[in-house]
Motif scaffolding. Structure first.
Motif, PDB file in Angstrom:
ATOM      1  N   GLU A  52      40.462  44.710  37.577  1.00 43.06           N
ATOM      2  CA  GLU A  52      40.123  44.945  38.976  1.00 43.06           C
ATOM      3  C   GLU A  52      40.084  43.624  39.719  1.00 43.06           C
ATOM      4  OE1 GLU A  52      36.536  47.060  41.605  1.00 43.06           O
ATOM      5  OE2 GLU A  52      36.761  47.471  39.469  1.00 43.06           O
ATOM      6  N   LYS A  54      39.910  41.617  43.753  1.00 42.81           N
ATOM      7  CA  LYS A  54      39.644  41.676  45.186  1.00 42.81           C
ATOM      8  C   LYS A  54      40.464  40.572  45.842  1.00 42.81           C
ATOM      9  CE  LYS A  54      35.534  42.615  46.609  1.00 42.81           C
ATOM     10  NZ  LYS A  54      34.092  42.541  46.924  1.00 42.81           N
ATOM     11  N   VAL A  72      42.784  48.551  39.622  1.00 49.37           N
ATOM     12  CA  VAL A  72      42.144  48.662  40.937  1.00 49.37           C
ATOM     13  C   VAL A  72      42.375  47.372  41.716  1.00 49.37           C
ATOM     14  CG1 VAL A  72      39.992  48.987  42.209  1.00 49.37           C
ATOM     15  CG2 VAL A  72      40.340  50.192  40.044  1.00 49.37           C
ATOM     16  N   HIS A  74      41.353  45.756  45.606  1.00 52.06           N
ATOM     17  CA  HIS A  74      40.678  45.857  46.894  1.00 52.06           C
ATOM     18  C   HIS A  74      41.287  44.816  47.829  1.00 52.06           C
ATOM     19  CE1 HIS A  74      37.441  48.379  45.184  1.00 52.06           C
ATOM     20  NE2 HIS A  74      37.511  47.568  44.139  1.00 52.06           N
ATOM     21  N   GLU A  76      41.035  43.042  51.440  1.00 54.50           N
ATOM     22  CA  GLU A  76      40.033  42.857  52.486  1.00 54.50           C
ATOM     23  C   GLU A  76      40.623  42.585  53.865  1.00 54.50           C
ATOM     24  OE1 GLU A  76      37.282  39.908  51.017  1.00 54.50           O
ATOM     25  OE2 GLU A  76      36.150  41.465  49.962  1.00 54.50           O
ATOM     26  N   LYS A  95      44.900  52.028  41.678  1.00 53.51           N
ATOM     27  CA  LYS A  95      44.297  52.467  42.934  1.00 53.51           C
ATOM     28  C   LYS A  95      44.183  51.261  43.859  1.00 53.51           C
ATOM     29  CE  LYS A  95      41.587  56.275  40.980  1.00 53.51           C
ATOM     30  NZ  LYS A  95      40.222  56.831  40.775  1.00 53.51           N
ATOM     31  N   THR A  97      42.819  49.974  47.398  1.00 57.54           N
ATOM     32  CA  THR A  97      41.901  50.284  48.489  1.00 57.54           C
ATOM     33  C   THR A  97      42.132  49.328  49.652  1.00 57.54           C
ATOM     34  OG1 THR A  97      40.202  51.072  46.938  1.00 57.54           O
ATOM     35  CG2 THR A  97      39.485  50.529  49.159  1.00 57.54           C
ATOM     36  N   LYS A  99      41.332  48.664  54.093  1.00 58.70           N
ATOM     37  CA  LYS A  99      40.466  49.018  55.209  1.00 58.70           C
ATOM     38  C   LYS A  99      41.135  50.085  56.068  1.00 58.70           C
ATOM     39  CE  LYS A  99      37.896  44.673  55.518  1.00 58.70           C
ATOM     40  NZ  LYS A  99      36.621  45.311  55.121  1.00 58.70           N
ATOM     41  N   GLU A 125      38.927  52.436  52.565  1.00 62.66           N
ATOM     42  CA  GLU A 125      37.653  51.829  52.195  1.00 62.66           C
ATOM     43  C   GLU A 125      36.474  52.745  52.514  1.00 62.66           C
ATOM     44  OE1 GLU A 125      36.288  47.330  52.673  1.00 62.66           O
ATOM     45  OE2 GLU A 125      35.919  48.470  54.521  1.00 62.66           O
ATOM     46  N   ASN A 128      36.090  56.622  49.076  1.00 61.87           N
ATOM     47  CA  ASN A 128      36.674  56.380  47.754  1.00 61.87           C
ATOM     48  C   ASN A 128      36.946  57.655  46.970  1.00 61.87           C
ATOM     49  OD1 ASN A 128      36.805  53.579  47.934  1.00 61.87           O
ATOM     50  ND2 ASN A 128      34.675  53.333  47.292  1.00 61.87           N
TER      51      ASN A 128
END
Length: 340
Positions: A52, A54, A72, A74, A76, A95, A97, A99, A125, A128
Motif C-alpha cells: 500500500e 500514498k 492499494v 492513495h 492525494e 484499488k 483511491t 479525491k 476518497e 471506500n
C-alpha cells in the motif's frame, strides 16, 4: 565502483528497501524504503514487500516496477494538474483511491487501467465501500449500476448485461444520446426514477417482448411521456436494426448481426422485401461473428461503432464505399487476426 540498476527488468526485485546514502547528490530513499529523486518529486522504485502506498500531491511521477505487489494506492492530488504520471499498466488487482474532485478526470484518462481484465478498481476518497470499473464505454460500480457514460458523442448506446441498474444523472453529460438499446442477452435493467428527466433520450429499443413490457411498465411508473419503448426490427437477412431521426432525416443502424454470417455487402431488406440503406454499424453489432470473412460497406454507411467487428477472427477484408468522412469507433476491428 558504481552499479547501475535497471528496475524495469521483470526478474529484478528489491524486496525490503532501497537504501541511499544521505550524501548522494541525485537520489534519496524514504522511510518506507522507496527510491526517489533528491527533492522527492519522482518515485523511481518501490520495494516488493510494500502493498500500500500514498502518493503526496508534491510527487509528479511514479515508476512502478514490472514486478510489484501493490494492492492499494492513495492519490492525494486535488486537481487534474496535480495528478502524477504513473505507469498504471504495471498494476494488477489494485484499488486506486482518488479525491472526489479529480474522480471524473482520472476515470476518463485512465479508463483502460480499470477494466475487469486488469482487476483494478478506482474508488472515491469519500466512499471506500463503492468501487468502479470500466467496460464498453461505461463506468460501472461494484453493485452493477451504470454510473457514467464516457462515449459523449454517440447518438445511440447499447447497454451490456453487466449493468443491472441505470442511475439517475447518467444522461446529464451525454446530451447527444437519443436512443438506448437494451442488452442482447435479453436481460432486464432497472432505470432509477428521474434518470430521463435530463438528457435527450427519446427511445429505448428492446430485443424481446419481455424487455419491452418491463421497460414500458417502468416508464409508466415514472410518468415519462417523452421516452418511448419499442421492439428492434429484424430484416429478411436476420439483422436486427433500428430507425432514428437525425436532422429531420431517418437513419438506420444495425445493432445485432447473426453469429453465423460469412459476409456483409450492405444488403438489408425489411420483411416486405424493401431495401434499407444502413447508415451505421452499431456498437458490438458483429461482435464475435467468427465466420465473417468479408465486409463491403455501401456509400450510405458513414459510422462504425465501438467494437463493431470485435472478435471476427476470419475477417480478411473490408471495403468502405463512402468517399466522404467515415467515423470509426474505438476497437472496431480489434481481435481480427486475419485482417491485413
Amino acid at each position: 565502483t558504481v552499479f547501475y540498476i535497471d528496475n524495469t527488468m521483470e526478474n529484478f526485485i528489491v524486496n525490503d528497501a532501497y537504501v541511499v546514502d544521505k550524501d548522494n547528490i541525485k537520489y534519496a530513499s524514504t522511510d518506507d524504503g522507496m527510491l526517489t529523486n533528491k527533492d522527492v518529486t519522482e518515485i523511481f522504485g518501490i520495494p516488493y514487500k510494500v502493498k500500500e502506498i500514498k502518493i503526496p500531491k508534491t510527487v509528479k511521477k511514479v515508476n512502478l516496477d514490472v514486478s510489484n505487489n501493490i494492492s492499494v494506492i492513495h492519490i492525494e492530488a486535488g486537481t487534474p494538474e496535480e495528478l502524477p504520471a504513473v505507469n498504471y499498466e504495471k498494476l494488477k488487482n489494485c484499488k486506486i483511491t482518488v479525491k472526489d474532485s479529480v474522480f471524473d478526470y482520472f476515470v476518463e484518462n485512465n479508463k483502460n487501467v480499470i477494466t475487469s481484465a486488469t482487476g483494478n478498481k478506482v474508488m472515491k476518497e469519500s466512499d471506500n465501500n463503492e468501487s468502479f470499473t470500466y467496460k464498453n464505454g461505461f463506468v460501472i460500480d461494484n453493485n452493477n449500476r451504470l454510473c457514467k457514460i464516457l462515449s459523449k458523442d454517440n447518438k445511440i448506446i447499447s447497454l451490456i448485461s453487466d449493468i443491472e441498474v441505470v442511475k439517475k444523472g447518467v444522461f446529464d453529460d451525454v446530451k447527444s444520446v437519443t436512443a438506448v438499446i437494451m442488452p442482447k442477452d435479453n436481460s432486464l435493467i432497472k432505470f432509477e426514477k428521474g434518470c430521463f428527466e435530463t438528457g435527450s433520450v427519446s427511445k429505448i429499443i428492446c430485443y424481446t417482448e419481455e424487455q419491452l413490457a418491463d421497460v414500458k411498465k417502468q416508464l409508466e411508473e415514472m410518468d415519462i411521456d417523452s421516452v418511448k419503448a419499442e421492439l428492434a426490427q429484424t430484416s429478411a437477412e436476420g439483422y436486427c436494426y433500428i430507425a432514428t431521426e437525425s436532422e429531420n432525416q431517418k437513419r438506420y443502424t444495425i445493432i445485432n448481426a447473426p453469429l453465423n454470417v460469412t459476409e456483409y455487402d450492405g444488403t438489408v431488406t425489411d420483411k416486405a422485401g424493401n431495401p434499407i440503406e444502413i447508415n451505421e454499424i452499431g456498437d458490438n453489432a458483429f461482435y464475435g461473428c467468427e465466420r465473417l470473412k468479408y465486409i463491403e460497406l455501401p456509400e450510405c454507411t458513414d459510422t462504425i461503432g465501438y467494437q463493431a467487428f470485435f472478435g471476427c477472427k476470419e475477417l480478411e477484408g473490408v471495403f468502405i464505399g463512402t468517399t466522404d468522412t467515415i467515423t470509426i469507433g474505438d476497437k472496431s476491428f480489434d481481435d481480427c487476426p486475419s485482417l491485413r
